[in-house]
Motif scaffolding. Structure first.
Motif, short mmCIF file in Angstrom:
data_model
loop_
_atom_site.label_atom_id
_atom_site.label_comp_id
_atom_site.label_asym_id
_atom_site.label_seq_id
_atom_site.Cartn_x
_atom_site.Cartn_y
_atom_site.Cartn_z
N PRO A 217 19.87 -12.07 -43.02
CA PRO A 217 20.93 -12.08 -42.02
C PRO A 217 20.38 -11.94 -40.61
CG PRO A 217 20.71 -9.88 -42.92
CD PRO A 217 19.73 -10.76 -43.68
N THR A 218 21.16 -12.40 -39.67
CA THR A 218 20.93 -12.07 -38.27
C THR A 218 21.85 -10.92 -37.92
OG1 THR A 218 20.30 -14.31 -37.65
CG2 THR A 218 21.09 -12.89 -35.89
N VAL A 219 21.31 -9.84 -37.41
CA VAL A 219 22.12 -8.69 -37.03
C VAL A 219 22.43 -8.81 -35.55
CG1 VAL A 219 22.25 -6.19 -36.94
CG2 VAL A 219 21.04 -7.30 -38.81
N ALA A 220 23.68 -9.09 -35.21
CA ALA A 220 24.07 -9.29 -33.82
C ALA A 220 24.14 -7.95 -33.10
CB ALA A 220 25.42 -9.99 -33.75
N PRO A 221 23.62 -7.86 -31.89
CA PRO A 221 23.69 -6.60 -31.15
C PRO A 221 25.10 -6.33 -30.65
CG PRO A 221 22.74 -8.30 -29.76
CD PRO A 221 22.93 -8.91 -31.12
N VAL A 222 25.41 -5.08 -30.40
CA VAL A 222 26.67 -4.67 -29.78
C VAL A 222 26.33 -4.06 -28.43
CG1 VAL A 222 28.62 -3.09 -29.95
CG2 VAL A 222 27.81 -4.27 -31.99
N GLU A 223 27.03 -4.50 -27.39
CA GLU A 223 26.77 -3.95 -26.07
C GLU A 223 26.91 -2.43 -26.09
OE1 GLU A 223 25.85 -5.30 -23.27
OE2 GLU A 223 25.93 -7.43 -23.78
N GLY A 224 25.90 -1.75 -25.59
CA GLY A 224 25.95 -0.29 -25.55
C GLY A 224 25.53 0.36 -26.84
N GLY A 225 25.21 -0.44 -27.86
CA GLY A 225 24.79 0.12 -29.15
C GLY A 225 23.29 0.01 -29.34
N VAL A 226 22.87 -0.10 -30.57
CA VAL A 226 21.45 -0.16 -30.90
C VAL A 226 21.10 -1.56 -31.42
CG1 VAL A 226 21.36 2.30 -31.43
CG2 VAL A 226 21.84 0.67 -33.27
N VAL A 227 19.83 -1.92 -31.35
CA VAL A 227 19.32 -3.17 -31.89
C VAL A 227 18.35 -2.83 -33.00
CG1 VAL A 227 18.02 -5.26 -31.41
CG2 VAL A 227 19.63 -4.39 -29.71
N CYS A 228 18.50 -3.46 -34.15
CA CYS A 228 17.64 -3.17 -35.29
C CYS A 228 16.21 -3.62 -35.01
CB CYS A 228 18.17 -3.87 -36.53
SG CYS A 228 19.75 -3.24 -37.10
N PRO A 229 15.25 -2.76 -35.27
CA PRO A 229 13.85 -3.14 -35.11
C PRO A 229 13.37 -3.97 -36.30
CG PRO A 229 13.98 -0.91 -35.93
CD PRO A 229 15.40 -1.37 -35.73
N PRO A 230 12.16 -4.53 -36.23
CA PRO A 230 11.61 -5.23 -37.39
C PRO A 230 11.63 -4.33 -38.63
CG PRO A 230 10.25 -5.64 -35.47
CD PRO A 230 11.25 -4.59 -35.07
N ALA A 231 11.93 -4.92 -39.77
CA ALA A 231 12.09 -4.15 -41.00
C ALA A 231 10.75 -3.65 -41.52
CB ALA A 231 12.76 -5.00 -42.06
N THR A 232 10.76 -2.44 -42.03
CA THR A 232 9.61 -1.94 -42.79
C THR A 232 9.79 -2.18 -44.28
OG1 THR A 232 10.61 0.28 -42.94
CG2 THR A 232 9.16 -0.16 -41.06
N VAL A 233 11.02 -2.43 -44.71
CA VAL A 233 11.30 -2.74 -46.11
C VAL A 233 12.57 -3.57 -46.17
CG1 VAL A 233 12.60 -0.61 -46.49
CG2 VAL A 233 11.60 -1.78 -48.45
N VAL A 234 12.63 -4.52 -47.09
CA VAL A 234 13.80 -5.36 -47.30
C VAL A 234 14.30 -5.13 -48.72
CG1 VAL A 234 14.72 -7.71 -47.35
CG2 VAL A 234 12.96 -7.09 -45.68
N VAL A 235 15.62 -4.98 -48.88
CA VAL A 235 16.20 -4.76 -50.20
C VAL A 235 17.16 -5.89 -50.52
CG1 VAL A 235 15.93 -2.26 -50.06
CG2 VAL A 235 18.06 -3.30 -49.26
#
Length: 386
Positions: A82-100
């Motif tokens: 998936p592409t995780v869309a950012p939310v203004e004023g929220g957090v942005v996901c960093p590169p994954a260390t693990v995928v499930v």
């Protein structure tokens, strides 16, 4: 808050506005029924749409945890990412260390998570109910991220928490879907967590609940809908704290001081109880820029979008429509609680028999004159604005 709109057209509904001198005036003007509004950060809040913005952050990748063996496999084995869309004023996901990729691998990743971990949920079905108990830190939070196609399915609205943060402070839950559980997302004894961009739907009781001394958390940009499918009286969208009757069960017989939580830019609809229930014992929170639709409110007490029984909350720049009685209410359930709350720049399209704002008792609560009310049979508020 910047609002979209136009000058009124003939035949549109009457608006209750507060006069600048503090009196409540019924102005014979009409306005467009607002379907969207923009929160402080500029994110469009729509009552008719539950979709998050598209685009934004690039897909994040990492090793895949194989649910059957627990062994890492190459990225080529990763299902649709998936592409995780950012939310203004929220957090942005960093590169994954693990995928499930399934419920078993998710449970393993949650149990093994260390401070700084970033877990990415590939699109797919994650059957079961899940718990995180290991906290992150201020400089190394733990991320659990996925697109809306990554779906936690609890299997029944009659039991279980879809996603439970149990003492898991400094977590970031971002982007995925939780459905078909008794309670959607529960946070117990959690501080400085972010719950962002989730879709929480088809829930037996409440959608997202912060309780048991959960403080300083941010709930932002989520879509919560179709709650109360087990018991309509418990079908709140967002819920902060615990009722006094549950203090001995939840918080050691003490007031549940789930303080300074911020609920911002969430879209809440099809709830059988209040869109937002703020309990006695909570202090200093913020409810800003959210959208509510109360068309499915049911039961004798579930008659407003927002019910505030805590102290010193700011309720600002929200928009609601279709209340069973009043738009916004305060109550004193426990002496000394339900006071000092401020209501500012909200838009209430009540379409019901009550007020836009009803304070019972008034108890030090204030409604400013910049709030707007339409369709309230009793008018703007049961108090003067100021």
């Amino acid at each position: 808050m910047n609002r979209t709109g136009r000058w009124p057209l003939p035949g549109e509904p009457r608006v209750w506005l507060a006069a600048s001198g503090g009196a409540i005036a019924a102005l014979l003007v009409t306005v467009v029924v607002l379907a969207t509004t923009r929160g402080p950060a500029g994110r469009t809040i729509g009552l008719s749409s539950g979709e998050l913005p598209t685009g934004g952050a690039a897909p994040v990748t990492g090793p895949l945890v194989d649910g059957s063996t627990g062994m890492d496999t190459p990225d080529a084995a990763t299902p649709s990412m998936p592409t995780v869309a950012p939310v203004e004023g929220g957090v942005v996901c960093p590169p994954a260390t693990v995928v499930v990729s399934n419920g078993e691998s998710l449970a393993i990743a949650l149990a093994d998570a260390e401070a700084g971990a970033s877990i990415l949920m590939a699109d797919g079905l994650y059957e079961g109910t899940f718990v995180a108990e290991r906290p992150g830190t201020a400089d190394k939070p733990i991320f659990l991220c996925g697109g809306s196609g990554a779906v936690i399915d609890g299997g029944s609205v009659k039991g279980g928490y879809g996603m439970h943060l149990d003492g898991a402070s400094y977590w970031r839950l971002v982007g995925f879907t939780v459905r078909n559980a008794q309670k959607g997302v529960m946070a117990d004894k959690v501080t400085f967590a972010v719950i962002q961009g989730l879709t929480v739907e088809r829930i037996g009781d409440e959608g997202i609940h912060l309780r048991n001394f959960s403080t300083d958390n941010l709930v932002i940009g989520n879509t919560v809908r179709r709650t109360g499918e087990r018991r309509d009286k418990f079908g709140e969208g967002l819920y902060v704290g615990s009722a006094q009757s549950n203090w001995c069960t939840v918080s050691g017989c003490l007031p549940d001081r789930s303080d300074r939580n911020e609920l911002r830019e969430n879209i809440i609809s099809e709830t059988t109880a209040e869109a937002v229930d703020i309990k006695e014992g909570t202090t200093g929170g913020k409810l800003i820029g959210n959208a509510f639709d109360g068309a499915k409110l049911s039961g004798s007490h579930n008659d407003s979008w927002v019910d505030v029984k805590g102290n010193k909350w700011l309720i600002a720049e929200n928009i609601g429509r279709n209340a069973k009685q009043d738009g916004f209410q305060t109550h004193e359930i426990v002496k000394g609680w339900g006071t000092g709350n401020v209501f500012s720049a909200n838009t209430a399209q009540v379409n019901g028999p009550g007020y836009g704002f009803a304070f019972t008792p008034v108890n030090g609560n204030k409604v400013s004159c910049d709030n707007k009310v339409t369709g309230a049979a009793k008018g703007f508020a049961n108090v003067k604005c100021g």
